[in-house]
Design a protein around this motif. Structure first.
Motif, PDB file in Angstrom:
ATOM      1  N   ASP A   1     -62.744  67.820  54.861  1.00 36.98           N
ATOM      2  CA  ASP A   1     -64.098  67.478  54.414  1.00 36.98           C
ATOM      3  C   ASP A   1     -64.148  67.323  52.890  1.00 36.98           C
ATOM      4  O   ASP A   1     -63.123  67.388  52.216  1.00 36.98           O
ATOM      5  N   ASP A   2     -65.345  67.142  52.366  1.00 40.15           N
ATOM      6  CA  ASP A   2     -65.506  66.877  50.928  1.00 40.15           C
ATOM      7  C   ASP A   2     -65.164  68.085  50.063  1.00 40.15           C
ATOM      8  O   ASP A   2     -65.111  67.981  48.841  1.00 40.15           O
ATOM      9  N   TYR A   3     -64.980  69.226  50.686  1.00 40.51           N
ATOM     10  CA  TYR A   3     -64.681  70.445  49.929  1.00 40.51           C
ATOM     11  C   TYR A   3     -63.238  70.888  50.150  1.00 40.51           C
ATOM     12  O   TYR A   3     -62.884  72.038  49.887  1.00 40.51           O
ATOM     13  N   ALA A   4     -62.446  70.006  50.705  1.00 40.79           N
ATOM     14  CA  ALA A   4     -61.039  70.294  50.987  1.00 40.79           C
ATOM     15  C   ALA A   4     -60.874  71.412  52.000  1.00 40.79           C
ATOM     16  O   ALA A   4     -59.913  72.167  51.960  1.00 40.79           O
TER      17      ALA A   4
ATOM     18  N   ALA B   1     -53.480  57.958  47.847  1.00 40.42           N
ATOM     19  CA  ALA B   1     -54.679  57.759  47.032  1.00 40.42           C
ATOM     20  C   ALA B   1     -54.487  58.345  45.638  1.00 40.42           C
ATOM     21  O   ALA B   1     -54.856  57.733  44.626  1.00 40.42           O
ATOM     22  N   ALA B   2     -53.874  59.532  45.597  1.00 38.65           N
ATOM     23  CA  ALA B   2     -53.654  60.179  44.296  1.00 38.65           C
ATOM     24  C   ALA B   2     -52.688  59.370  43.446  1.00 38.65           C
ATOM     25  O   ALA B   2     -52.870  59.223  42.231  1.00 38.65           O
ATOM     26  N   SER B   3     -51.684  58.834  44.119  1.00 38.14           N
ATOM     27  CA  SER B   3     -50.670  58.054  43.410  1.00 38.14           C
ATOM     28  C   SER B   3     -51.311  56.838  42.763  1.00 38.14           C
ATOM     29  O   SER B   3     -51.063  56.504  41.607  1.00 38.14           O
TER      30      SER B   3
ATOM     31  N   LEU C   1     -60.581  64.728  44.608  1.00 36.28           N
ATOM     32  CA  LEU C   1     -59.916  63.510  45.079  1.00 36.28           C
ATOM     33  C   LEU C   1     -60.495  63.078  46.428  1.00 36.28           C
ATOM     34  O   LEU C   1     -60.765  61.895  46.662  1.00 36.28           O
ATOM     35  N   LEU C   2     -60.699  64.044  47.311  1.00 28.98           N
ATOM     36  CA  LEU C   2     -61.226  63.719  48.644  1.00 28.98           C
ATOM     37  C   LEU C   2     -62.618  63.097  48.525  1.00 28.98           C
ATOM     38  O   LEU C   2     -62.943  62.152  49.248  1.00 28.98           O
ATOM     39  N   ARG C   3     -63.418  63.620  47.619  1.00 28.53           N
ATOM     40  CA  ARG C   3     -64.761  63.043  47.425  1.00 28.53           C
ATOM     41  C   ARG C   3     -64.660  61.634  46.851  1.00 28.53           C
ATOM     42  O   ARG C   3     -65.384  60.730  47.264  1.00 28.53           O
ATOM     43  N   GLN C   4     -63.735  61.488  45.940  1.00 29.68           N
ATOM     44  CA  GLN C   4     -63.570  60.144  45.359  1.00 29.68           C
ATOM     45  C   GLN C   4     -63.116  59.144  46.414  1.00 29.68           C
ATOM     46  O   GLN C   4     -63.564  57.999  46.450  1.00 29.68           O
TER      47      GLN C   4
ATOM     48  N   VAL D   1     -60.424  61.399  55.254  1.00 31.61           N
ATOM     49  CA  VAL D   1     -59.110  61.847  55.723  1.00 31.61           C
ATOM     50  C   VAL D   1     -59.263  62.464  57.110  1.00 31.61           C
ATOM     51  O   VAL D   1     -59.782  63.573  57.265  1.00 31.61           O
ATOM     52  N   MET D   2     -58.885  61.685  58.114  1.00 28.94           N
ATOM     53  CA  MET D   2     -58.949  62.100  59.519  1.00 28.94           C
ATOM     54  C   MET D   2     -57.703  61.541  60.168  1.00 28.94           C
ATOM     55  O   MET D   2     -57.493  60.331  60.148  1.00 28.94           O
ATOM     56  N   THR D   3     -56.907  62.429  60.722  1.00 36.03           N
ATOM     57  CA  THR D   3     -55.680  61.930  61.351  1.00 36.03           C
ATOM     58  C   THR D   3     -55.570  62.489  62.762  1.00 36.03           C
ATOM     59  O   THR D   3     -56.213  63.483  63.108  1.00 36.03           O
ATOM     60  N   THR D   4     -54.778  61.809  63.536  1.00 31.66           N
ATOM     61  CA  THR D   4     -54.540  62.292  64.895  1.00 31.66           C
ATOM     62  C   THR D   4     -53.053  62.258  65.170  1.00 31.66           C
ATOM     63  O   THR D   4     -52.295  61.545  64.496  1.00 31.66           O
ATOM     64  N   ASP D   5     -52.664  63.033  66.143  1.00 30.11           N
ATOM     65  CA  ASP D   5     -51.265  62.996  66.558  1.00 30.11           C
ATOM     66  C   ASP D   5     -51.158  63.430  67.998  1.00 30.11           C
ATOM     67  O   ASP D   5     -51.894  64.309  68.454  1.00 30.11           O
TER      68      ASP D   5
END
Lengths: 297, 770, 160
Positions: free
Chosen positions: B467-470, B547-549, B581-584, B594-598
């Motif tokens: 989430d937006d707060y990591a 994204a950070a890169s 970063l997540l908020r950005q 950021v949502m992933t599945t596996d």
């Protein structure tokens, strides 16, 4: 063969009393239509399972201070019916004069049950496996009973050897209350030991329990008292084995013969906890062990 | 700019994240749950093992105040369910064992339910029962199911190599019959279920199940509803240990009561009902033959098992599937013949239970290994080392032993316990006077440690979001039943995402939310769910670093996530705070969340019809050394110390591994010494903790645990599954120790005081006679 | 149905009243009438300790205790153990030592451990094992439980 399945229903309680005095309690019991609640640890299990039904009145005797305490007067020790097993375990008079009772208490159920289960309750429950009974048998204890007769308290003492009439059955009349248990302060040199089958240190319904008391002088055993639990319909004194052991030098041959004598006296059953064979086997093992313990002091 | 050093939580000691709530009594187990307008259900079980039901009269029960429904088998078309499609929720026509359900009541309180049950009368015509599987195979035996001739349930066979020629190459052949007994799980929370229908006829079921997804598939046929219309909610459970890997009749019965009353219904067993009606471990008669050359090389194993199926078929009769793996892979066994037959009787029936057949098989195999070593004049340690497989070996059934550290486990367990010296000393002291004899025993075991592909998939799905707060939420198919997958998953995510474990929430109790998983069994959850969670985390990590890169203009490979920051991997210098970063990423022109599945499917294979296949993605070994004291008069066996060496792959949560192994050992000691569900003529004689003895605190020995890290190539961060081996291997170690102490073998656990005393007495009698 | 009686007692430090059937056990009263679900039913006959609570400073199996007998007494359950947001030192120790797995037996285990700590501060490890003999745990094998209780009993004074 046709057969049907149906269950009995439990009895309901119509009336509840929690008297604060012995005389009020005896009044509440007078008509014989009351179930007595002390620690409740056996009563709750037996009534919930439907094995025992309630009578119409429940009389909670736990508020009666007269039934508490462990005291010594006139050469006798009296243990109030409401004394808990934990109290027995921690009592200084017991530790000093009758350590066998503390040893028994240490093997009794669990800490939680010891905290509330009472001496009177364990005796009145009259289980052949009741842990406290073999030591009291060895101490030649008397069960103290009281009832109202013509509006007045009447008491009687019943030797514990005569108290039990079968599994769960005693000579206590339905209007009587066990107020305590008393016994003569053991004579100097008297040693008593208690043993019960494991393998757990406690929290076991024993397959065999046993208490042995007596005085050993110059290797000779006298004032012998021997009792067994779980090998007969009631806990019992083994009189023949006692007689056999009395005045004897405690060598291997005597002990072997004493075991044989004791085995003639017991009538164990096969059940979920042990076979007849194992109960008889343990009678021998424990008797040898207790005799050795007593000899060593 | 500050610098953050790389730290790892892997191998640390972490309490389960749910333990504070459990410590303060805040956790609501299923046994504590109530729904609005909920009714209670109770079942009338039969009191006889085999009888025709002539009539069931429920009229009086129906009129009792507070009763809302009384159901019998006559109220429904008969639908069969279960592994052999031989069970029904409510029985019609006849009862086949004392677990059988005759009628069910829904009422406003449990007390009213019980009172209503007491008003139901059932008339029976008793039938002769059959309780012994060998008798049940005889031509004139009563039939438990009329459509199962010969009372035959399930049979398994496996052949590898030529037994006759292996026999000719053998210098010594051991031949013994082991009889392993009934035990039961004794979950502290008794069986409980709540069923609730919505107005569209869709079912929400609150259950203790350990396999929420296939549970729907198994439950639905018993109800005539579509599996897709079942939503499974898993509140916290008071233990499971394999007992909740199947659907048992009380569950569909509760659902039928809810359907009949249009209200939520909760059905919970009393402890007595639990002892009688919950599954047991599968008992077995195991005829085991093993050959060896004079130098100790094993030449073959030849096994015939007969299983008491009981009246219906749950997982118990399928345990030979695992037993044959033990017999073909505990040590290097070049030639194997295995046969098993499960035979219907009028006994209660077995389910799955921690170790799943391997407890039974290892009891026989590890004792016979000790006997073989003795017969060969070898120490069992040397015998074991001689036959221990090495990495790269493949068992006759196709188990590929990668990362195999069996030899190391043997060496560590033996050295740390001073096994060889003590064994020699105790044997020498055996005939000295004294009632207490000491003994030491060693046993080895192997088990799957990377799942078991017994279903079409052995996979687990994960959904991860930040989430937006990591703060991270991981939605996993893996169930938490007390074993501690919650802590493991938090660690794995923390490791990959560089956020504290306390910032991670696990969601795993609702089949409408979480993705599929096959269930908690086969020591698979750390391995499979751990891998799946880790893969989801790695995907999220890559998305974040990408994204950070871009933003910091640093190559992605040069970045790392640590303590809530994006940092430079080489020197730890902070680049940007992760939540920022997540908020950005989130609140920009082309937003990304950021949502992933596996979905992780382990690299294992289903068995062929001939039972060959690399069915687990990893295997591991455990070696236990038990030291005992035997009271030769009372027969009491006291376990003084257990030394364990187990291949754990890699330690993820050291505290969790210890907890599983310690608990597994205690359960296995109970199996060896005291636990015994006494079933006589189909009746359970000891349905209470008073007479069914589980281990208590004073009976549990000192445990010295050694973890051997084999670094599984396929496990999450190198880990392997661990939870079943301790229960599998301890019992034969104890039996071998008792033999060391007193020279007597016990092929029929448990080693109760009476059994041990009797064996000593009989031995002494026969010695005296000679 | 058995007759009902009104009782007054202290529950986790607060005065309470209840009207209870005289054959009701304390466990049922706590769970059904006061929504205190910490104490658990697991055997109903005093063999497992999952229902342990403290009555007048003594640990008891609440399944064997007549609710009606709690009239005038002080009852303490796991929910009433901590007085602040922080865990009680015994609860803290159970968490920190990893003694909690499925956790079903733990409210009873923690109450029994608290009773031992309150009444028998000098217990040895063997004494502790005996003190916990009435509490069955199927998950842990007791080792971590014993570690937790030993730790709490040695350090309790320091933490508070």
């Amino acid at each position: 063969m046709m057969a049907s399945q149906s269950k009995a229903t439990k009895n309901a309680i119509d009336d509840y009393l929690a008297p604060a005095t012995l005389s009020d309690a005896l009044g509440a019991l007078e008509d014989g239509e009351a179930t007595i609640l002390a620690g409740g640890t056996d009563l709750m299990v037996q009534t919930q399972s439907g094995r025992v039904g309630y009578k119409q009145r429940l009389v909670n005797i736990r508020r009666i201070d007269e039934l508490r305490g462990i005291s010594e007067h006139g050469g006798r020790i009296c243990i109030g019916a409401l004394v808990t097993i934990t109290e027995l375990l921690n009592n200084t008079l017991v530790a000093e004069k009758v350590p066998v009772l503390a040893a028994m208490a240490d093997k009794f159920a669990s800490n939680q049950i010891r905290n509330v289960a009472t001496v009177g309750g364990n005796i009145c429950n009259a289980s052949p496996a009741g842990d406290s009974i073999p030591p009291f048998l060895v101490l030649d204890a008397d069960v103290e009973l009281a009832c109202l007769r013509d509006g007045k308290a009447a008491t009687r003492s019943v030797p514990i050897t005569e108290f039990f009439t079968g599994p769960g059955r005693t000579v206590r009349a339905s209007n009587e209350l066990v107020t305590g248990i008393s016994f003569a302060v053991p004579q100097a040199g008297f040693i008593a030991r208690f043993i019960k089958s494991g393998p757990r240190p406690a929290l076991e319904i024993s397959a065999v329990s046993m208490a042995l008391g007596g005085v050993v002088e110059n290797d000779v055993f006298r004032s012998v008292s021997l009792s067994f639990g779980s090998v007969a319909p009631t806990a019992m004194r083994a009189r023949k084995a006692e007689t056999f052991l009395t005045g004897k030098k405690l060598d291997d041959e005597t002990i072997r013969a004493a075991v044989e004598t004791a085995l003639e006296e017991v009538s164990p059953i096969d059940d979920v906890r042990a076979s007849i064979w194992y109960r008889r086997h343990l009678v021998g093992v424990y008797l040898r062990r207790l005799v050795a313990d007593v000899v060593q002091g | 700019m500050t610098s953050i050093a790389k730290k790892s939580v892997i191998g640390g000691r972490f309490p389960k994240p749910d333990s504070p709530d459990k410590a303060v009594g805040r956790t609501r187990f299923i046994n504590d749950l109530e729904l609005p307008r909920m009714l209670y259900g109770k079942i009338l079980h039969t009191d006889r093992p085999h009888a025709l039901i002539k009539s069931v009269n429920t009229e009086r029960a129906k009129t009792l105040a507070g009763v809302h429904a009384v159901l019998t088998g006559d109220d429904f078309p008969e639908v069969k369910f279960g592994i052999n499609r031989d069970n029904t929720p409510l029985k019609k026509g006849k009862v086949r064992c004392i677990r059988d359900e005759i009628a069910a009541v829904a009422a406003e309180t449990e007390e009213i339910c019980n009172a209503a049950l007491d008003l139901i009368t059932v008339e029976y015509e008793d039938l002769p029962g059959v309780f012994d599987p060998i008798e049940a195979m005889l031509a004139d035996a009563p039939l438990v199911h009329e459509d199962r001739p010969g009372n035959l349930s399930l049979a398994y066979k496996f052949d590898h190599g030529d037994i006759a020629s292996a026999e000719r190459q053998s210098d010594v052949i051991m031949d013994h019959v082991f009889n392993v007994h009934y035990v039961t799980h004794c979950c502290m929370g008794t069986s409980s279920v709540i069923a609730d229908f919505d107005t569209d006829g869709k079912l929400t079921i609150y259950t203790q199940t350990q396999y929420p997804y296939n549970y729907k598939m198994d439950l639905a046929p018993a109800l005539g509803i579509h599996p897709g219309d079942v939503r499974v909610i898993q509140p916290p459970v008071g233990g499971a240990f394999g007992s909740k890997l199947d659907v048992y009749p009380f569950e569909p019965i509760c659902v039928l009561l809810a359907k009949a009353t249009r209200r939520p219904v909760k059905l919970t067993f009393s402890r007595e009902e639990e002892f009688i009606n919950a599954p047991t471990r599968q008992p077995a008669r195991i005829h085991l033959r093993m050959g060896a050359k004079a130098d100790g090389t094993i030449t073959f194993r030849d096994v015939d098992c007969i299983l008491n199926n009981g009246a219906y078929t749950s997982w118990g009769p399928t345990t030979p599937y695992v037993m044959m793996r033990t017999f073909s892979s505990l040590y290097r066994v070049p030639v194997v013949r295995f046969r098993s037959q499960a035979v219907y009787t009028n006994n209660p029936y077995a389910g799955s239970f921690r170790g799943y057949g391997n407890v039974q098989a290892t009891y026989a195999a590890a004792i016979q290994a000790d006997m073989m070593a003795e017969a060969l004049g070898m120490n069992v340690l040397d015998f074991s080392l001689k036959n221990a497989q090495k990495s790269g070996e493949v068992s006759p059934q196709g188990s590929r032993l990668e990362d195999c550290v069996f030899t190391e486990c043997l060496a560590i367990a033996a050295e740390k316990s001073d096994f060889v010296a003590k064994q020699n000393r105790y044997q020498a002291e055996r005939n000295r006077p004294g009632r207490i004899k000491r003994g030491i025993g060693l046993a080895s075991s192997i088990h799957n440690a990377g799942g078991a592909k017994i279903h079409k998939s052995d996979g687990c799905g994960s959904i991860l979001k930040l989430d937006d707060y990591a703060r991270a939420t991981l939605i996993t198919g893996a169930s938490e039943i007390g074993q501690g997958i919650d802590a493991v998953i938090c660690q794995v995510l923390s490791e990959e995402l560089g956020i504290p474990m306390s910032d991670i929430t696990i969601v795993n109790n609702d089949s409408a939310i979480a993705p599929w998983d096959v269930g908690v069994h086969a020591s698979r959850t750390t391995f499979i769910a751990g891998n799946s969670a880790r893969r989801a985390a790695i995907k999220a990590r890559e998305q974040i670093l990408r994204a950070a890169s871009k933003q910091a203009n640093v190559p992605q490979e040069a970045l790392d996530l640590r303590e809530g920051w994006v940092v430079q991997d080489d020197n730890g210098e902070t680049v940007i705070k992760l939540d920022k970063l997540l908020r950005q990423m989130h609140f920009k022109e082309d937003p990304e969340l950021v949502m992933t599945t596996d979905y992780y499917e382990p690299p294992s294979e289903p068995e062929t019809e001939n039972h060959v296949g690399d069915m687990s993605a990893a295997y591991s070994h455990a070696v236990h050394v038990a030291e005992v004291e035997v009271d030769t008069e009372t027969g009491e066996v006291k376990v003084v110390k257990v030394t364990s060496a187990q291949d754990v792959g890699r330690i993820i949560n050291e505290m969790g591994i210890e907890a599983q192994i310690e608990g597994g050992i205690a359960m296995g000691i109970g199996y060896a010494l005291s636990e015994n569900l006494q079933i006589v003529d189909g009746l359970v004689r000891n349905p209470s903790f008073r007479d069914y003895k589980v281990m208590t605190a004073p009976e549990v020995p000192e445990m010295e645990l050694h973890f051997v890290e084999s670094h599984s190539k396929t496990g999450p961060l190198g880990a392997k599954g661990i939870a079943e081996l301790p229960t599998i291997v301890i019992a034969p170690a104890i039996a071998n120790a008792v033999h060391n102490a007193i020279g007597i073998r016990f092929l029929d656990p448990p080693l109760t005081p009476e059994k041990v005393a009797r064996a000593i007495w009989e031995r002494d009698i026969s010695v005296a006679a000679e | 149905m058995s007759c009902k009686v009104e009782i007054k007692f202290t529950l986790n430090g607060r005065p309470e009243k209840a009207i209870v059937p005289v054959d009701l056990n304390l466990l049922a009263m706590l769970r059904d009438m006061f929504d205190l679900k910490g104490a658990k039913y697991a055997c109903g006959e005093g063999e497992c300790g999952a229902c342990t609570v403290i009555v007048d400073k003594l640990s008891v199996n609440s399944c064997l205790t007549f609710a009606v007998d709690c009239d005038g007494r002080e009852v303490r359950t796991v929910e009433g153990l901590r007085a602040t947001d922080k865990l009680h030192p015994m609860q803290r120790a159970f968490v920190d030592h990893g003694a909690i797995q499925c956790g079903f037996c733990m409210p009873g285990m923690i109450m029994q451990a608290t009773h031992l700590s309150d009444t028998s501060p000098g217990l040895t490890r063997d004494g502790l094992k005996r003190g916990l003999e009435g509490n069955v745990c199927r998950c842990t094998g007791y080792t971590k439980v014993l570690d937790a209780v030993s730790d709490a009993m040695n350090t309790e004074g320091v933490d508070q």
